[in-house]
Design an enzyme around this catalytic site. Structure first.
Site, mmCIF file in Angstrom:
data_model
loop_
_atom_site.group_PDB
_atom_site.id
_atom_site.type_symbol
_atom_site.label_atom_id
_atom_site.label_comp_id
_atom_site.label_asym_id
_atom_site.label_seq_id
_atom_site.Cartn_x
_atom_site.Cartn_y
_atom_site.Cartn_z
ATOM 1 N N HIS A 83 0.854 -1.201 0.000
ATOM 2 C CA HIS A 83 0.000 0.000 0.000
ATOM 3 C C HIS A 83 0.888 1.248 0.000
ATOM 4 C CE1 HIS A 83 -2.896 2.904 1.487
ATOM 5 N NE2 HIS A 83 -3.807 2.010 1.792
ATOM 6 N N GLU A 95 -1.011 1.307 -5.302
ATOM 7 C CA GLU A 95 -0.786 0.069 -4.563
ATOM 8 C C GLU A 95 -0.838 -1.127 -5.508
ATOM 9 O OE1 GLU A 95 -3.778 0.069 -1.417
ATOM 10 O OE2 GLU A 95 -3.910 2.238 -1.590
HETATM 11 C C1 BG6 Z 1 -6.902 2.249 0.511
HETATM 12 C C2 BG6 Z 1 -8.371 1.935 0.468
HETATM 13 O O1 BG6 Z 1 -6.184 1.196 -0.029
HETATM 14 O O2 BG6 Z 1 -6.492 2.446 1.866
HETATM 15 C C3 BG6 Z 1 -9.135 3.091 1.131
HETATM 16 O O3 BG6 Z 1 -8.787 1.731 -0.872
HETATM 17 C C4 BG6 Z 1 -8.628 3.329 2.539
HETATM 18 O O4 BG6 Z 1 -10.520 2.795 1.147
HETATM 19 C C5 BG6 Z 1 -7.114 3.544 2.489
HETATM 20 O O5 BG6 Z 1 -9.264 4.456 3.103
HETATM 21 C C6 BG6 Z 1 -6.454 3.783 3.845
HETATM 22 O O6 BG6 Z 1 -6.748 2.766 4.724
HETATM 23 P P1 BG6 Z 1 -6.227 2.816 6.220
HETATM 24 O O7 BG6 Z 1 -6.892 1.641 6.905
HETATM 25 O O8 BG6 Z 1 -4.739 2.665 6.181
HETATM 26 O O9 BG6 Z 1 -6.631 4.153 6.787
#
Ligand code: BG6
Length: 302
Positions: A169, A273
């Site tokens: 991510h 990602e």
């Molecule tokens: C992304 C998702 O990959 O991650 C989003 O598609 C999400 O929906 C974002 O808000 C961040 O997620 P987190 O749990 O790290 O705040």
């Protein structure tokens, strides 16, 4: 293992050493002839990578919170063994648990080209086994040098197949969201999740971000290019073993709600990602090993 033990076993002069980082998290710090990088052992979370002579390539929020059991805002959170909400149990953590548990250092190496290699393995415990009752192991290999190479390796050591969702991510550092375009996903179908919706759309042209973007592009293995006209550079994202690409920028209101972006923090980042999500989740057969690999590099904008 204490930091002294880690250094005794795994430190390599002019390559890698272990330190106590922010929030008392244990951090592997890499500094070699090509680049610097840092990785929190919690979550095997790469926080920084900066090739020499470049601005940072990875974005880490100035307001990131560092504490045990909490995911860090920025860097490369490892989403595993599911991506997004759990398929059947909404009480389980979004994006899986790998990013908030401890990993151990399995190996470090100085590479012949001057890059630094580290291999980490997730440490299972009763809580992780309760969430993922499949005999398996997961490792993350990171090679930091003029490029950043990462391999997320999942092995099924059980007698049944399991279904795996995953993502690296990555938050990329950009000059300003108004001065960048993402290429490589033209013509791809995506699930548009912005504002909590779920609509299937097709990408027309490059991606320009002017409001919240939360998209899962499906059936795409192509390289993505983040063209940054402010920094006069292109970040290339090459991948293998990944069929989905997620593009995310929370924009102002959502970033403000999250509390760890800081004022206008979303303008200096974009997440691209490499993933296997939605219809691209992977079935891993008994005895099989699945690898998802990325390589990030920087090119001058021609
Ligand atoms: C992304 C998702 O990959 O991650 C989003 O598609 C999400 O929906 C974002 O808000 C961040 O997620 P987190 O749990 O790290 O705040």
């Amino acid at each position: 293992m204490t930091i002294a033990d880690l250094n005794q076993r795994h430190a390599i002069a002019s390559h890698i050493q272990f330190k106590e980082g922010p929030g008392r998290l244990t951090v592997a710090e890499i500094a070699n002839a090509h680049a610097s990088a840092s990785i929190a052992l919690q979550g095997a979370h790469l926080m920084t990578w900066q090739p020499k002579g470049q601005e940072p390539v990875i974005w880490l929020s100035k307001f990131a919170k560092f504490s045990p059991g909490k995911s860090i805002r920025g860097g490369v959170p490892v989403c595993w063994p599911w991506f997004g909400p759990h398929a059947s149990d909404s009480k389980l953590p979004g994006h899986g648990y790998a990013r908030t548990v401890m990993w151990e250092v399995l190996e470090t190496r100085a590479m012949p080209d001057g890059s630094t290699f580290i291999r980490l393995g997730l440490i299972e415990n009763d809580a992780t086994r309760a969430q993922w009752p499949h005999p398996s192991s997961v490792q993350l290999e990171i090679t930091a040098g003029p490029t950043l190479h990462m391999a997320l390796i999942t092995h099924n050591s059980g007698a049944q197949s399991f279904t795996l969702g995953e993502a690296l991510h990555t938050y990329f550092h950009i000059s300003d969201v108004a001065r960048m375009t993402i290429h490589g996903l033209e013509g791809c179908d995506y699930m548009d999740k912005a504002g909590g919706a779920s609509e299937l759309r097709t990408q027309q042209g490059g991606i320009v971000i002017t409001s919240e973007v939360d998209r899962v592009y499906m059936n795409t293995a192509a390289d993505c290019l983040i063209e940054d006209r402010g920094l006069q550079r292109t970040i290339r994202i090459a991948k293998q073993g990944s069929q989905s690409t997620v593009v995310w920028n929370p924009w102002t209101a959502k970033a403000d709600q999250m509390g760890d972006f800081g004022p206008e923090g979303h303008r200096g980042m974009v997440c691209v990602e490499s993933a296997n999500a939605l219809g691209n989740v992977v079935s891993v057969a008994p005895g099989e090993t699945h690898r998802m690999v990325v390589e990030y590099s920087v090119e001058a904008l021609g």
